[in-house]
Write a protein that holds these residues in place. Structure first.
Motif, PDB file in Angstrom:
ATOM      1  N   UNK A  98       0.850  -1.194   0.000  1.00  0.00           N
ATOM      2  CA  UNK A  98       0.000   0.000   0.000  1.00  0.00           C
ATOM      3  C   UNK A  98       0.884   1.242   0.000  1.00  0.00           C
ATOM      4  N   UNK A  99       0.636   2.120  -0.964  1.00  0.00           N
ATOM      5  CA  UNK A  99       1.243   3.452  -0.977  1.00  0.00           C
ATOM      6  C   UNK A  99       0.121   4.430  -0.652  1.00  0.00           C
ATOM      7  N   UNK A 100       0.249   5.103   0.474  1.00  0.00           N
ATOM      8  CA  UNK A 100      -0.825   5.873   1.104  1.00  0.00           C
ATOM      9  C   UNK A 100      -0.431   7.345   1.031  1.00  0.00           C
ATOM     10  N   UNK A 101      -1.082   8.113   0.152  1.00  0.00           N
ATOM     11  CA  UNK A 101      -0.668   9.489  -0.126  1.00  0.00           C
ATOM     12  C   UNK A 101      -1.741  10.461   0.356  1.00  0.00           C
ATOM     13  N   UNK A 102      -1.364  11.332   1.283  1.00  0.00           N
ATOM     14  CA  UNK A 102      -2.284  12.330   1.834  1.00  0.00           C
ATOM     15  C   UNK A 102      -1.889  13.722   1.354  1.00  0.00           C
ATOM     16  N   UNK A 103      -2.897  14.577   1.149  1.00  0.00           N
ATOM     17  CA  UNK A 103      -2.673  15.964   0.738  1.00  0.00           C
ATOM     18  C   UNK A 103      -3.432  16.872   1.702  1.00  0.00           C
ATOM     19  N   UNK A 104      -2.799  17.947   2.115  1.00  0.00           N
ATOM     20  CA  UNK A 104      -3.365  18.842   3.130  1.00  0.00           C
ATOM     21  C   UNK A 104      -4.079  20.024   2.487  1.00  0.00           C
ATOM     22  N   UNK A 105      -5.351  20.231   2.854  1.00  0.00           N
ATOM     23  CA  UNK A 105      -6.141  21.383   2.393  1.00  0.00           C
ATOM     24  C   UNK A 105      -6.355  21.382   0.877  1.00  0.00           C
ATOM     25  N   UNK A 106      -6.458  20.207   0.283  1.00  0.00           N
ATOM     26  CA  UNK A 106      -6.653  20.132  -1.160  1.00  0.00           C
ATOM     27  C   UNK A 106      -8.129  20.041  -1.516  1.00  0.00           C
ATOM     28  N   UNK A 107      -8.640  21.057  -2.185  1.00  0.00           N
ATOM     29  CA  UNK A 107     -10.026  21.011  -2.643  1.00  0.00           C
ATOM     30  C   UNK A 107     -10.094  20.297  -3.999  1.00  0.00           C
ATOM     31  N   UNK A 108     -11.094  20.581  -4.805  1.00  0.00           N
ATOM     32  CA  UNK A 108     -11.239  19.879  -6.081  1.00  0.00           C
ATOM     33  C   UNK A 108     -10.497  20.567  -7.220  1.00  0.00           C
ATOM     34  N   UNK A 109      -9.543  21.443  -6.899  1.00  0.00           N
ATOM     35  CA  UNK A 109      -8.720  22.052  -7.943  1.00  0.00           C
ATOM     36  C   UNK A 109      -7.635  21.059  -8.370  1.00  0.00           C
ATOM     37  N   UNK A 110      -8.096  19.969  -8.963  1.00  0.00           N
ATOM     38  CA  UNK A 110      -7.274  18.913  -9.538  1.00  0.00           C
ATOM     39  C   UNK A 110      -7.803  18.718 -10.959  1.00  0.00           C
ATOM     40  N   UNK A 111      -6.912  18.529 -11.933  1.00  0.00           N
ATOM     41  CA  UNK A 111      -7.345  18.447 -13.316  1.00  0.00           C
ATOM     42  C   UNK A 111      -8.476  17.473 -13.553  1.00  0.00           C
ATOM     43  N   UNK A 112      -8.328  16.248 -13.043  1.00  0.00           N
ATOM     44  CA  UNK A 112      -9.336  15.211 -13.280  1.00  0.00           C
ATOM     45  C   UNK A 112     -10.637  15.466 -12.534  1.00  0.00           C
ATOM     46  N   UNK A 113     -10.635  16.398 -11.555  1.00  0.00           N
ATOM     47  CA  UNK A 113     -11.846  16.710 -10.816  1.00  0.00           C
ATOM     48  C   UNK A 113     -12.575  17.929 -11.370  1.00  0.00           C
ATOM     49  N   UNK A 114     -11.910  18.707 -12.217  1.00  0.00           N
ATOM     50  CA  UNK A 114     -12.568  19.821 -12.892  1.00  0.00           C
ATOM     51  C   UNK A 114     -12.886  21.009 -12.032  1.00  0.00           C
ATOM     52  N   UNK A 115     -12.213  21.156 -10.881  1.00  0.00           N
ATOM     53  CA  UNK A 115     -12.551  22.252  -9.974  1.00  0.00           C
ATOM     54  C   UNK A 115     -12.050  23.607 -10.403  1.00  0.00           C
ATOM     55  N   UNK A 116     -10.980  23.652 -11.214  1.00  0.00           N
ATOM     56  CA  UNK A 116     -10.463  24.915 -11.748  1.00  0.00           C
ATOM     57  C   UNK A 116     -10.007  24.654 -13.173  1.00  0.00           C
ATOM     58  N   UNK A 117     -10.399  25.504 -14.123  1.00  0.00           N
ATOM     59  CA  UNK A 117     -10.131  25.208 -15.536  1.00  0.00           C
ATOM     60  C   UNK A 117      -8.664  25.286 -15.938  1.00  0.00           C
ATOM     61  N   UNK A 118      -7.818  25.913 -15.120  1.00  0.00           N
ATOM     62  CA  UNK A 118      -6.420  26.100 -15.505  1.00  0.00           C
ATOM     63  C   UNK A 118      -5.438  25.215 -14.736  1.00  0.00           C
ATOM     64  N   UNK A 119      -5.890  24.535 -13.714  1.00  0.00           N
ATOM     65  CA  UNK A 119      -4.959  23.806 -12.861  1.00  0.00           C
ATOM     66  C   UNK A 119      -4.249  22.698 -13.633  1.00  0.00           C
ATOM     67  N   UNK A 120      -2.971  22.521 -13.330  1.00  0.00           N
ATOM     68  CA  UNK A 120      -2.146  21.527 -14.009  1.00  0.00           C
ATOM     69  C   UNK A 120      -1.641  20.508 -12.986  1.00  0.00           C
ATOM     70  N   UNK A 121      -2.188  19.291 -13.083  1.00  0.00           N
ATOM     71  CA  UNK A 121      -1.816  18.208 -12.159  1.00  0.00           C
ATOM     72  C   UNK A 121      -1.610  16.917 -12.954  1.00  0.00           C
ATOM     73  N   UNK A 122      -0.597  16.850 -13.782  1.00  0.00           N
ATOM     74  CA  UNK A 122      -0.429  15.669 -14.644  1.00  0.00           C
ATOM     75  C   UNK A 122      -0.201  14.372 -13.887  1.00  0.00           C
TER      76      UNK A 122
END
Length: 492
Positions: free
Chosen positions: A26-50
């Motif tokens: 298991x590789x368990x990755x946590x992110x702090x204070x991350x909203x849906x501004x991720x490319x695949x989530x569509x929260x912001x039209x310009x965000x770059x998260x390849x």
């Protein structure tokens, strides 16, 4: 019968030990204070998260996943114990789980895998900082790597008022080199754990990235991805709070995060949005470094990757910044599973909870299910994203305040009985509160049945960001101080 039970248990342990090298990692990755501004989530039209977008393609993205509390300590405590904040009473930035009677001996998610013979390692922020006081940290993880404290400039960068401003309320270009950023060091530490993981046993390696939590610091090249002249700002409705119950203001009474009016007055709204985006992209690059090392290790095929955020963050929506609300901007989080037992290329829109991670990992690793966990396995959706799911996502922010999220609706019930209701399909920004419309009374009743039946008072020692409400006196108390209900929402 006792002999049979003993033999069965012995055979299970024997089989587990001798099949250890075949159990999934298991590789368990946590992110702090991350909203849906991720490319695949569509929260912001310009965000770059390849990197995160690539991970979503190789697994299943839960596009409607929500935290159980919109604040670090109660959210992480809930995920790692498998218990709701309303069940434990952990609702503030302290105390930690080992200082609370109900959870001081509770077997946590990491502890489960440590005791099962996994090599376990933690880097960065997995538990809320300081929340393991009073507990045996070695029982949680075999080892702890770099915790990654955030670097700080000699003086604040952002132009905000007040000599006593919270030190985290800062953003801008800093440090000069990526290698000096906390998340680079956290990724380095987790990469080192991957390199050292014993070949003869499975691993549970956790990496908790600190960005995009404030202070939002990243080097210049990440800001260059988002030129100020082209920056798209989040949608804001200027009278958005006009149809909200007054109690909504109480939940974020005197927080260090500035209101939108302050950011506008100081010319800091655009710089904050730009810095948040830059930090998201830098953090994403560190996720990429970590996954690249997993691939290089030759163990990726037998590794479950789960990536999650502890809660969201407002960047002007609802005329505020920060978390501590029961709206989507504060509760919606990234949640991705990839690896063995997970169908690739799926997007699941069923409501999911961070609480579901614990039972899901038990199921994916063929470990015994536990009756004392309050989440539900997501394995049916990992195999078929359209599989039905009975439960909504429930978020709690102090006693009596709960948000119920389904695929199409959000219902909020406050401690004083006031309500909000949003048609998320037609009003994704939550701009129109339908709670007072009689034609939606049946929908409110339907959603209200999911309000937690157990709703405990804050545990002794609860401090920062804790609100209590007395239904008899109708008095709201914010961090031990009664709220003046006639006063306007105060500026920090």
């Amino acid at each position: 019968m006792k002999l049979f039970s003993f033999c069965t248990a012995f055979l299970f342990v024997y089989a587990s030990i001798h099949a250890a090298d075949s159990r999934p990692n298991i590789l368990f990755i946590a992110i702090d204070d991350q909203n849906d501004w991720i490319g695949c989530m569509g929260g912001h039209p310009q965000v770059k998260t390849p990197s995160i977008d690539a991970l979503a393609k190789r697994g299943t993205l839960f596009a409607n996943a929500h935290c159980q509390a919109p604040l670090c300590n109660p959210s992480r405590s809930s995920l790692l114990t498998g218990l709701r904040p309303s069940t434990t009473g952990i609702c503030g930035l302290s105390p930690g789980i080992r200082e609370v009677e109900q959870t001081k001996s509770h077997i946590t998610l990491p502890q489960t895998f440590t005791s099962a013979g996994y090599f376990t390692s933690s880097s960065g922020k997995i538990y809320h900082d300081g929340s393991m006081r009073g507990g045996d940290q070695k029982a949680e993880f075999n080892e702890y790597g770099n915790r990654g404290p955030m670097p700080k400039p000699k003086k604040p960068i952002a132009n905000l008022p007040g000599s006593d401003r919270h030190p985290a309320m800062d953003w801008g270009v800093f440090p000069e080199k990526d290698e000096d950023n906390a998340d680079w060091k956290i990724a380095d530490s987790a990469i080192d754990a991957l390199k050292r993981a014993p070949a003869d046993k499975p691993f549970f390696i956790a990496a908790g990235f600190r960005l995009p939590h404030v202070p939002c610091f990243a080097s210049q090249k990440w800001f260059d991805l988002y030129p100020d002249a082209d920056l798209k700002m989040p949608p804001v409705k200027e009278d958005d709070r006009a149809d909200l119950p007054k109690f909504a203001d109480f939940l974020h009474w005197k927080l260090p995060e500035p209101r939108l009016s302050t950011l506008r007055a100081m010319g800091e709204w655009r710089p904050l949005v730009r810095a948040y985006l830059a930090c998201v992209s830098f953090m994403d690059s560190q996720v990429g470094r970590l996954i690249a090392q997993l691939e290089a290790s030759g163990r990726a095929e037998n590794t479950i990757i789960v990536l999650w955020g502890d809660h969201g963050w407002h960047l002007g929506e609802k005329l505020m910044t920060g978390k501590n609300t029961l709206w989507d901007r504060s509760t919606r989080v990234p949640l991705i599973f990839a690896g063995p037992g997970v169908k690739a290329g799926q997007v699941c829109n069923r409501p999911a909870e961070l609480l579901d991670i614990f039972p899901t990992l038990l199921a994916l690793t063929k470990m015994p299910a536990r009756s004392d966990l309050e989440g539900h396995s997501l394995v049916p959706q990992l195999q078929d994203a359209s599989a039905p799911r009975e439960w909504p996502a429930i978020t709690t922010h102090n006693k009596g305040n709960h948000g119920i999220r389904t695929e199409d609706w959000r219902y909020i019930h406050y401690a004083d009985g006031s309500e909000e209701l949003y048609d998320m399909k037609n009003d994704p920004n939550e701009w129109t509160n339908l709670a007072s419309d009689p034609k939606h009374a049946a929908k409110k009743t339907e959603l209200a049945k999911w309000l937690p039946k157990i709703d405990k008072d804050p545990v002794p020692g609860s401090k920062s960001r804790v609100l209590t409400y007395d239904p008899v006196t109708k008095e709201a108390v914010w961090e031990d101080k009664p709220i003046d209900k006639t006063a306007p929402l105060p500026e920090p």
